[in-house]
Design an enzyme around this catalytic site. Structure first.
Site, PDB file in Angstrom:
ATOM      1  N   ASP A  18       7.651 -38.056 -12.514  1.00 37.26           N
ATOM      2  CA  ASP A  18       7.373 -37.156 -11.407  1.00 37.26           C
ATOM      3  C   ASP A  18       7.428 -35.705 -11.437  1.00 37.26           C
ATOM      4  OD1 ASP A  18       6.689 -36.758  -8.488  1.00 37.26           O
ATOM      5  OD2 ASP A  18       8.928 -36.239  -8.182  1.00 37.26           O
ATOM      6  N   ASP A  19       8.360 -35.172 -12.734  1.00 37.23           N
ATOM      7  CA  ASP A  19       8.546 -34.055 -13.078  1.00 37.23           C
ATOM      8  C   ASP A  19       7.155 -33.430 -13.663  1.00 37.23           C
ATOM      9  OD1 ASP A  19      11.225 -33.691 -12.053  1.00 37.23           O
ATOM     10  OD2 ASP A  19      11.689 -35.270 -13.794  1.00 37.23           O
ATOM     11  N   ASN A  29      13.590 -25.640  -8.199  1.00 35.70           N
ATOM     12  CA  ASN A  29      14.609 -25.964  -7.215  1.00 35.70           C
ATOM     13  C   ASN A  29      15.836 -25.902  -8.032  1.00 35.70           C
ATOM     14  OD1 ASN A  29      13.073 -26.705  -4.862  1.00 35.70           O
ATOM     15  ND2 ASN A  29      12.041 -28.330  -6.136  1.00 35.70           N
ATOM     16  N   TYR A  58      16.852 -34.622   0.966  1.00 37.33           N
ATOM     17  CA  TYR A  58      16.181 -34.139  -0.340  1.00 37.33           C
ATOM     18  C   TYR A  58      16.380 -32.687  -0.815  1.00 37.33           C
ATOM     19  CZ  TYR A  58      11.789 -34.461  -3.346  1.00 37.33           C
ATOM     20  OH  TYR A  58      11.020 -34.502  -4.230  1.00 37.33           O
ATOM     21  N   LYS A  80      15.251 -39.615  -3.717  1.00 34.48           N
ATOM     22  CA  LYS A  80      13.858 -39.818  -3.722  1.00 34.48           C
ATOM     23  C   LYS A  80      13.290 -41.121  -3.306  1.00 34.48           C
ATOM     24  CE  LYS A  80      12.254 -36.476  -6.673  1.00 34.48           C
ATOM     25  NZ  LYS A  80      10.885 -35.787  -6.543  1.00 34.48           N
ATOM     26  N   ARG A 130      18.473 -33.354 -16.863  1.00 33.90           N
ATOM     27  CA  ARG A 130      18.177 -32.299 -16.415  1.00 33.90           C
ATOM     28  C   ARG A 130      17.893 -32.361 -14.664  1.00 33.90           C
ATOM     29  NH1 ARG A 130      13.983 -29.815 -14.037  1.00 33.90           N
ATOM     30  NH2 ARG A 130      12.858 -31.643 -13.736  1.00 33.90           N
ATOM     31  N   GLU A 158      12.643 -39.829 -13.442  1.00 34.10           N
ATOM     32  CA  GLU A 158      12.964 -38.518 -12.579  1.00 34.10           C
ATOM     33  C   GLU A 158      14.167 -37.685 -13.658  1.00 34.10           C
ATOM     34  OE1 GLU A 158      12.138 -36.064  -9.732  1.00 34.10           O
ATOM     35  OE2 GLU A 158      11.174 -38.088  -9.560  1.00 34.10           O
ATOM     36  N   ASP A 159      13.735 -36.358 -13.626  1.00 31.31           N
ATOM     37  CA  ASP A 159      14.861 -35.610 -14.027  1.00 31.31           C
ATOM     38  C   ASP A 159      15.346 -35.860 -15.419  1.00 31.31           C
ATOM     39  OD1 ASP A 159      14.434 -33.981 -12.210  1.00 31.31           O
ATOM     40  OD2 ASP A 159      16.223 -34.311 -10.947  1.00 31.31           O
TER      41      ASP A 159
END
Length: 609
Positions: A301-302, A451, A101, A172, A154, A278-279
């Site tokens: 999730d973001d 991150n 991760y 993930k 992203r 995600e992202d």
């Protein structure tokens, strides 16, 4: 102590295996021989008993000695089978999470095209429009419970990585297996490749130097077919290393029609699967969440996972000050970063304030982006950020105005909390951190949540050195605790989404939720916030140890399940219907979640043509 820990882990593994053996029957496989050994779902390495070796045509393809699961565990670094590796990961999650991760996954994504060996997951591209409904049936698993979907626009704080972003869904879902006990045969990473605006990827070419070096080292050939030098062949080579679609990103309705198609295809084949976005870049993160959250069981999730973890930490900082949680409405919070994560945190914090103090409460949130403090005086404010733009009247008393810089805001506001989700490494510099000395809080909090590690707003050492030993510190990527040299330690909290998204996904799955509501997410955040004792909170510990991540996930998942039942969006799962769920006590929901977690065991394999 290490010997005792190993003994305890061994006892735990044996109890898991006894339980799992009691409830698992033989597994039907449709392959034999080397095909079995090349399949990580079924490969037991040297763990195949002699009867299975005969039955599956493996005699002679493996060394003669049969190695038990426990022995394989002890020498896991040599293994190429999934079950033993997952067991090692589960028992050593704190050590291995940074590898599978963040922060390692960011480095993997940046170099994915060069590291690619075999596919994991599915790839849908702009060129597949009109074909996705049939393509989804190419995935061999008949059942899928959990899907993580990205468009690579992203990736962490690294920006647009295109198809290379597939590493994020893979990482993930590895955490879903380890932390939530999702069966690895029922997970699916998906990359939606709609192009990239990353010019380096669009222009990427295979390095000529590598080709020359390869030719020399392998000594395969010295000249070309016409006796030309190898260096001349390499000069003319234009092979492309990036694996994605070579075009700028789709935009507008053309983009949305592609996402619509993949969501419809997923729902058609696996209507009960949970989809985690995600992202996605901010403009699509909010739009796709609003577009699909009432139609499918999905979450971002973001926006929502990050927000839940941050909210749990923010509530902890109120307790660290010795204040009741109702005082959260009076906390002055400066958020640096107006992307999907930062706005998600503010939105969930606003909901928490409204629930605790009523809809008329006026929270003191200050939002900054690259142009400084966002106010209603700004000519253009993104619609998602508009609710948090400060009226001029509210900031005049602080001597602030539109576009005021970070150091000016911190010195004037004296915030209780400074929270960064900017993706800009080092933006909490020495001057900013020293200004937090003047915070109105007796225990100021600094959250450097971006991150990967190089994008963190500050390091733990910098925060404690410049802001003082009395702060509460949390980061997105892992840092070591800080030794003050006086017998005291500065505790580093990792405010990582892994505390919540596994429980959100598992609780939604086991409740059979039609959709995932804001209240379910709030229940997850509040469950995490209540996990710590007052004594731990006073020591600056906001989050539990990752070592007990499955216990945390069980509690969070049960909280999500109970809220889904209360909101009447649950439909039940498998043989457990909504009636049974609604009659479960709190403890029974936790046990129900735990009993549905997958554990790695070796099932007996039976071949069927």
């Amino acid at each position: 102590m290490w010997t005792m820990a190993r003994s305890a882990a061994s006892s735990l593994r044996q109890s898991r295996r006894r339980l799992s053996t009691a409830i698992n029957g033989p597994c039907i496989v449709h392959k034999r021989g080397a095909d079995i050994l090349h399949d990580p779902w079924f490969n037991k390495d040297t763990g195949f008993p002699l009867t299975e070796r005969d039955r599956l045509g493996l005699r002679g393809l493996l060394p003669p000695r049969v190695i038990s699961f426990e022995q394989q565990y002890a020498r896991f670094s040599e293994l190429d089978n999934l079950s033993a590796l997952v067991e090692v990961l589960m028992d050593n999650i704190k050590n291995f999470a940074p590898i599978i991760y963040t922060p390692t996954v960011g480095l993997v994504c940046q170099n994915y095209s060069g590291l690619f060996r075999r596919p994991r997951g599915m790839y849908f591209s702009a060129k597949d429009k009109g074909e996705m409904m049939s393509m989804i049936y190419n995935w061999p698993a008949h059942e899928v419970d959990m899907i993580v979907l990205t468009d690579g626009s992203r990736i962490l704080g690294l920006g647009d990585l295109g198809v290379q972003g597939i590493g994020i869904p893979i990482g993930k879902l590895d955490m879903y297996v380890a932390a939530a006990g999702i069966n690895p045969k029922k997970i699916l990473p998906i990359m939606l490749d709609v192009g990239t605006n990353n010019q380096k990827l669009l222009e990427d070419r295979l390095c000529k130097l590598i080709i020359k070096l390869y030719c020399v080292l392998t000594n395969v050939f010295r000249t070309g077919p016409n006796n030309e030098p190898v260096s001349q062949l390499a000069t003319g080579f234009t092979g492309q290393t990036d694996l994605g679609v070579r075009q700028p990103r789709l935009e507008g309705e053309e983009y949305l029609s592609i996402v619509d198609e993949i969501m419809e295809a997923i729902h058609a084949r696996w209507p009960k699967a949970i989809v985690q976005f995600e992202d996605f870049q901010m403009k699509w993160a909010f739009e796709t969440l609003d577009r699909y959250r009432k139609r499918f069981c999905m979450f971002n999730d973001d926006i929502q996972g990050t927000a839940g973890v941050a909210l749990a930490g923010l509530l902890g900082t109120v307790r660290a000050q010795g204040r009741p949680l109702t005082d959260f409405a009076n906390q002055k919070i400066v958020v640096v970063g107006a992307g999907s994560a930062g706005l998600g945190v503010l939105k969930m914090a606003l909901q928490a304030v409204s629930r605790m103090s009523g809809p008329t409460a006026d929270p003191q949130f200050f939002l900054l982006d690259k142009d400084g403090l966002i106010t209603k005086e700004r000519k253009y404010v993104d619609p998602a950020a508009a609710p948090f733009a400060k009226p001029q009247g509210e900031i005049q008393g602080y001597g602030l105005s539109e576009g005021s810089g970070l150091i000016e805001v911190v010195k004037s506001v004296k915030p209780h909390v400074l929270l960064g989700l900017s993706g800009v490494g080092g933006v909490f510099n020495e001057e900013v951190l020293k200004a937090m000395h003047e915070s109105d809080s007796i225990k100021p909090a600094i959250f450097a949540m971006s991150n990967p590690t190089e994008n963190a707003e500050c390091t733990a050492i910098e925060a404690f050195k410049h802001a003082g030993e009395n702060i509460v510190f949390a980061s997105g990527s892992p840092f070591e605790n800080v030794d003050f040299g006086n017998g005291k330690m500065g505790h580093v909290n990792q405010a990582n989404n892994m505390y919540l998204f596994p429980g959100i996904g598992l609780g939604s799955l086991l409740s059979g939720a039609r959709i995932i509501t804001d209240e379910m997410l709030q229940a997850a955040a509040e469950c995490l916030a209540s996990y710590m004792t007052d004594e731990e909170i006073q020591r600056g510990v906001l989050y539990p140890s990752i070592d007990i991540i499955r216990d945390i996930t069980a509690e969070v998942g049960a909280a999500v399940l109970r809220e889904a039942v209360a909101e009447e969006v649950a439909e039940g799962h498998g043989n457990v219907g909504i009636k049974e769920l609604s009659h479960m006590s709190k403890d029974e929901t936790v046990e129900y979640v735990k009993s549905n977690m997958w554990y790695p065991i070796y099932s007996t394999l039976v071949h069927e043509k």
